[in-house]
Write a protein that holds these residues in place. Structure first.
Motif, PDB file in Angstrom:
ATOM      1  N   ASP A   1      50.911  47.152  30.454  1.00  0.00           N
ATOM      2  CA  ASP A   1      52.084  46.766  29.675  1.00  0.00           C
ATOM      3  C   ASP A   1      53.218  46.282  30.574  1.00  0.00           C
ATOM      4  N   ILE A   2      52.958  46.291  31.890  1.00  0.00           N
ATOM      5  CA  ILE A   2      53.900  45.703  32.828  1.00  0.00           C
ATOM      6  C   ILE A   2      53.158  44.667  33.654  1.00  0.00           C
ATOM      7  N   ARG A   3      53.905  43.730  34.186  1.00  0.00           N
ATOM      8  CA  ARG A   3      53.270  42.642  34.930  1.00  0.00           C
ATOM      9  C   ARG A   3      52.941  43.109  36.337  1.00  0.00           C
ATOM     10  N   ILE A   4      51.667  43.204  36.659  1.00  0.00           N
ATOM     11  CA  ILE A   4      51.265  43.709  37.981  1.00  0.00           C
ATOM     12  C   ILE A   4      50.498  42.676  38.776  1.00  0.00           C
ATOM     13  N   PHE A   5      50.124  41.551  38.157  1.00  0.00           N
ATOM     14  CA  PHE A   5      49.358  40.530  38.841  1.00  0.00           C
ATOM     15  C   PHE A   5      50.134  39.219  38.910  1.00  0.00           C
ATOM     16  N   SER A   6      49.756  38.371  39.881  1.00  0.00           N
ATOM     17  CA  SER A   6      50.287  37.015  39.919  1.00  0.00           C
ATOM     18  C   SER A   6      49.598  36.177  38.845  1.00  0.00           C
ATOM     19  N   MET A   7      50.130  34.991  38.598  1.00  0.00           N
ATOM     20  CA  MET A   7      49.540  34.090  37.606  1.00  0.00           C
ATOM     21  C   MET A   7      48.210  33.549  38.125  1.00  0.00           C
ATOM     22  N   THR A   8      47.266  33.304  37.214  1.00  0.00           N
ATOM     23  CA  THR A   8      45.921  32.897  37.622  1.00  0.00           C
ATOM     24  C   THR A   8      45.854  31.464  38.123  1.00  0.00           C
ATOM     25  N   ILE A   9      46.796  30.620  37.736  1.00  0.00           N
ATOM     26  CA  ILE A   9      46.734  29.197  38.100  1.00  0.00           C
ATOM     27  C   ILE A   9      47.985  28.821  38.879  1.00  0.00           C
TER      28      ILE A   9
ATOM     29  N   LEU B   1      47.168  26.825  53.925  1.00  0.00           N
ATOM     30  CA  LEU B   1      48.243  26.116  53.231  1.00  0.00           C
ATOM     31  C   LEU B   1      48.499  26.822  51.908  1.00  0.00           C
ATOM     32  N   ILE B   2      49.709  26.656  51.373  1.00  0.00           N
ATOM     33  CA  ILE B   2      50.049  27.259  50.087  1.00  0.00           C
ATOM     34  C   ILE B   2      50.666  26.195  49.183  1.00  0.00           C
ATOM     35  N   PHE B   3      50.199  26.140  47.929  1.00  0.00           N
ATOM     36  CA  PHE B   3      50.840  25.265  46.950  1.00  0.00           C
ATOM     37  C   PHE B   3      51.583  26.127  45.936  1.00  0.00           C
ATOM     38  N   GLY B   4      52.656  25.566  45.384  1.00  0.00           N
ATOM     39  CA  GLY B   4      53.484  26.313  44.442  1.00  0.00           C
ATOM     40  C   GLY B   4      54.684  26.965  45.082  1.00  0.00           C
ATOM     41  N   LEU B   5      54.963  26.632  46.357  1.00  0.00           N
ATOM     42  CA  LEU B   5      56.123  27.187  47.045  1.00  0.00           C
ATOM     43  C   LEU B   5      57.415  26.540  46.547  1.00  0.00           C
ATOM     44  N   PRO B   6      58.545  27.189  46.771  1.00  0.00           N
ATOM     45  CA  PRO B   6      59.809  26.621  46.310  1.00  0.00           C
ATOM     46  C   PRO B   6      60.077  25.251  46.931  1.00  0.00           C
ATOM     47  N   PHE B   7      60.537  24.343  46.082  1.00  0.00           N
ATOM     48  CA  PHE B   7      60.971  22.995  46.471  1.00  0.00           C
ATOM     49  C   PHE B   7      59.821  22.071  46.888  1.00  0.00           C
TER      50      PHE B   7
ATOM     51  N   TYR C   1      43.584  26.876  50.687  1.00  0.00           N
ATOM     52  CA  TYR C   1      44.668  26.247  49.922  1.00  0.00           C
ATOM     53  C   TYR C   1      45.036  27.203  48.801  1.00  0.00           C
ATOM     54  N   TYR C   2      45.923  28.136  49.136  1.00  0.00           N
ATOM     55  CA  TYR C   2      46.213  29.248  48.239  1.00  0.00           C
ATOM     56  C   TYR C   2      47.306  28.912  47.236  1.00  0.00           C
ATOM     57  N   SER C   3      47.165  29.471  46.050  1.00  0.00           N
ATOM     58  CA  SER C   3      48.241  29.438  45.067  1.00  0.00           C
ATOM     59  C   SER C   3      49.275  30.493  45.446  1.00  0.00           C
ATOM     60  N   TYR C   4      50.536  30.084  45.531  1.00  0.00           N
ATOM     61  CA  TYR C   4      51.593  31.042  45.842  1.00  0.00           C
ATOM     62  C   TYR C   4      51.656  32.114  44.767  1.00  0.00           C
ATOM     63  N   ALA C   5      51.546  33.360  45.204  1.00  0.00           N
ATOM     64  CA  ALA C   5      51.609  34.506  44.288  1.00  0.00           C
ATOM     65  C   ALA C   5      53.024  35.041  44.279  1.00  0.00           C
ATOM     66  N   HIS C   6      53.762  34.726  43.227  1.00  0.00           N
ATOM     67  CA  HIS C   6      55.163  35.137  43.129  1.00  0.00           C
ATOM     68  C   HIS C   6      55.215  36.495  42.446  1.00  0.00           C
ATOM     69  N   VAL C   7      55.441  37.540  43.247  1.00  0.00           N
ATOM     70  CA  VAL C   7      55.441  38.918  42.711  1.00  0.00           C
ATOM     71  C   VAL C   7      56.663  39.686  43.231  1.00  0.00           C
ATOM     72  N   PRO C   8      57.868  39.157  42.999  1.00  0.00           N
ATOM     73  CA  PRO C   8      59.055  39.808  43.561  1.00  0.00           C
ATOM     74  C   PRO C   8      59.335  41.185  42.978  1.00  0.00           C
ATOM     75  N   TRP C   9      58.680  41.516  41.841  1.00  0.00           N
ATOM     76  CA  TRP C   9      58.902  42.827  41.219  1.00  0.00           C
ATOM     77  C   TRP C   9      58.186  43.942  41.977  1.00  0.00           C
ATOM     78  N   ILE C  10      57.264  43.573  42.895  1.00  0.00           N
ATOM     79  CA  ILE C  10      56.600  44.601  43.701  1.00  0.00           C
ATOM     80  C   ILE C  10      57.529  44.964  44.852  1.00  0.00           C
ATOM     81  N   LYS C  11      57.847  46.225  44.945  1.00  0.00           N
ATOM     82  CA  LYS C  11      58.851  46.697  45.898  1.00  0.00           C
ATOM     83  C   LYS C  11      58.474  46.327  47.331  1.00  0.00           C
ATOM     84  N   GLY C  12      59.432  45.738  48.029  1.00  0.00           N
ATOM     85  CA  GLY C  12      59.274  45.541  49.462  1.00  0.00           C
ATOM     86  C   GLY C  12      58.601  44.266  49.893  1.00  0.00           C
ATOM     87  N   VAL C  13      58.215  43.364  48.969  1.00  0.00           N
ATOM     88  CA  VAL C  13      57.516  42.152  49.427  1.00  0.00           C
ATOM     89  C   VAL C  13      58.466  41.148  50.055  1.00  0.00           C
ATOM     90  N   GLY C  14      59.758  41.255  49.804  1.00  0.00           N
ATOM     91  CA  GLY C  14      60.718  40.392  50.472  1.00  0.00           C
ATOM     92  C   GLY C  14      60.733  38.963  49.980  1.00  0.00           C
TER      93      GLY C  14
END
Length: 453
Positions: A445-453, A210-216, A239-252
């Motif tokens: 100096d650039i964001r490469i990781f998802s948020m920890t919480i 399951l994933i928490f933090g998904l849209p809507f 029960y995973y935290s959604y890792a929002h990393v759209p800046w990584i090329k190709g994740v869709g």
């Protein structure tokens, strides 16, 4: 739940399936000959005593799930299956030739993509091909990931007959609005069907992701998702935290925006709600993001302090050598990491040339190995002992970085060890970051990781 602490510590940070984490691997990479030497060394040290692990990446999916940040190949053309299996088995032959004697396999995990994209015939060809040149270790664990909408009873039976006793189904959320946003539409009835088939066939451990933090997502939708999950009583729940990393090329990760996602306090409330509902129904918290029934092997490993974490996530047993086969797979010899080519054509070409398809990696230093042990201890056992190799200067620097976390009552420090308090569980990634010398030395100096919480 302390909202002030959540706001304070909800920062980008690694998930620590490895140390050093991939962004801080040596930029020069690793020479294939050096990688081979560490594989042989690890194999000779551990094959007879603990066996080896195999992770096999099966990258194909029929459609794109927009929450997914994995390496995958979207296609409905199933004629790609057989050539890919042939290539994976050729790669396995390269490793077996290198090792010189038959490996003893303790663990196999089929990850994706969607492993159940593959037909029963090709899954059988893959696993039987692996064991043409290997034996099972006295303890053997074979697991795989399945898509509830693309898994047949025949596939479940085939994989069981091949030795699998544990499977995992990607559920994510049952709410139709969320499912449409993430392009993962599947009904409770579909999930119940594959769950019931698995029970009937005889699987000993079934996991639901399951994933928490998904849209809507809302409190009501999470309650309903967990109610449906509990009704099927899986042995494990991730029960995973959604890792929002759209800046990584190709994740869709598209089809929704940042403002559609639950924010800090709201997102953490969804986790705490889920956690309490799991507790109320007899599940025990395992490490980070995982829950299991007391009868499950993951809980038993935690109780015995034998829990391990690697690129497959939490496992019930450690092997020094984990070989990753397939496009983009990451291997771990304990002394080094190596990742395969991420493009399927490049991967296939390298293997067909008779070369290990390594495109990047990292040879661990002595200090890397020490810090790796500390971070593994914290991630798996929520404590670590100072006696593991740190000199006074490094230890004092770590304590200084931990000071705010200590002051906030999240960890305890003694002369002997560091212990994560119950209140600190949700911040374990932040605690590990205080030990992460590579992160400290190379603050990105650039964001490469998802948020920890």
């Amino acid at each position: 739940m302390n909202s002030t602490l959540i706001q304070k510590y909800n920062i980008p940070g690694p998930r620590y399936t490895s140390y050093p984490t991939v962004p801080f691997w040596d930029k020069k990479g690793i020479a294939v000959d050096d990688w081979k030497k560490t594989v042989v060394k690890s194999f000779n040290e551990s094959n007879d005593s603990e066996g080896i692990s195999l992770y096999i990446h099966l990258p194909f999916c029929e459609s794109l799930c927009t929450f997914c940040a994995c390496h995958k190949k979207i296609t409905k053309r199933h004629e790609v299956e057989q050539p890919y299996v042939d290539t994976v088995l050729k790669e396995w032959d390269l490793y077996c030739d290198l090792l010189g004697k038959r490996p003893k396999i303790r663990e196999i995990h089929l990850g994706g993509g969607t492993p159940t994209f593959f037909s029963s015939e090709n899954l059988k060809k893959l696993i039987n091909g692996i064991f043409k040149r290997a034996d099972k270790f006295e303890i053997f664990d074979f697991s795989y990931e399945g898509h509830p909408g693309h898994t047949s009873e025949e596939q479940l039976q085939t994989l069981y007959d091949l030795g699998s006793r544990r499977n995992s189904f990607g559920i994510q959320d049952y709410d139709p609005i969320v499912q449409n946003a993430i392009h993962r539409v599947q009904s409770f009835e579909q999930v119940k069907k594959v769950n019931d088939w698995s029970r009937k066939i005889g699987y000993e451990s079934i996991s639901h992701d399951l994933i928490f933090g998904l849209p809507f997502q809302t409190e009501d939708s999470i309650r309903n998702t967990i109610k449906n999950t509990i009704a099927l009583k899986p042995d494990r729940i991730a029960y995973y935290s959604y890792a929002h990393v759209p800046w990584i090329k190709g994740v869709g990760q598209r089809g929704f925006d940042d403002h559609d996602l639950p924010k800090d306090d709201e997102k953490r409330h969804l986790y705490e709600l889920g956690k309490q509902l799991f507790f109320d129904n007899g599940y025990v918290e395992i490490g980070m993001d995982h829950f299991a029934l007391p009868s499950d092997s993951l809980h038993k490993a935690m109780e015995a302090k034998k829990l391990h974490r690697n690129f497959m996530g939490y496992t019930a047993g450690k092997t020094e050598l984990m070989i990753g086969l397939g496009m983009s797979s990451i291997s771990d010899s304990w002394y080094a990491f190596a990742q395969n080519e991420k493009d399927i054509d490049d991967y296939t070409e390298r293997v067909n040339e008779g070369k290990l398809p390594v495109f990047r990696g990292h040879l661990l230093t002595d200090m890397d190995l020490i810090i790796r042990k500390h971070i593994l201890n914290l991630m798996c056992n929520l404590e670590t002992e100072w006696k593991i190799g740190l000199d006074a200067k490094v230890k004092n620097a770590i304590i200084k970085r931990l000071k705010p976390i200590i002051d906030d009552g999240l960890v305890e420090i003694s002369d002997d060890k560091v212990t994560v308090k119950e209140e600190g569980r949700m911040f374990v990634r932040n605690i590990c970051m205080a030990f992460d010398l590579r992160l400290v030395e190379n603050e990105p100096d650039i964001r490469i990781f998802s948020m920890t919480i």
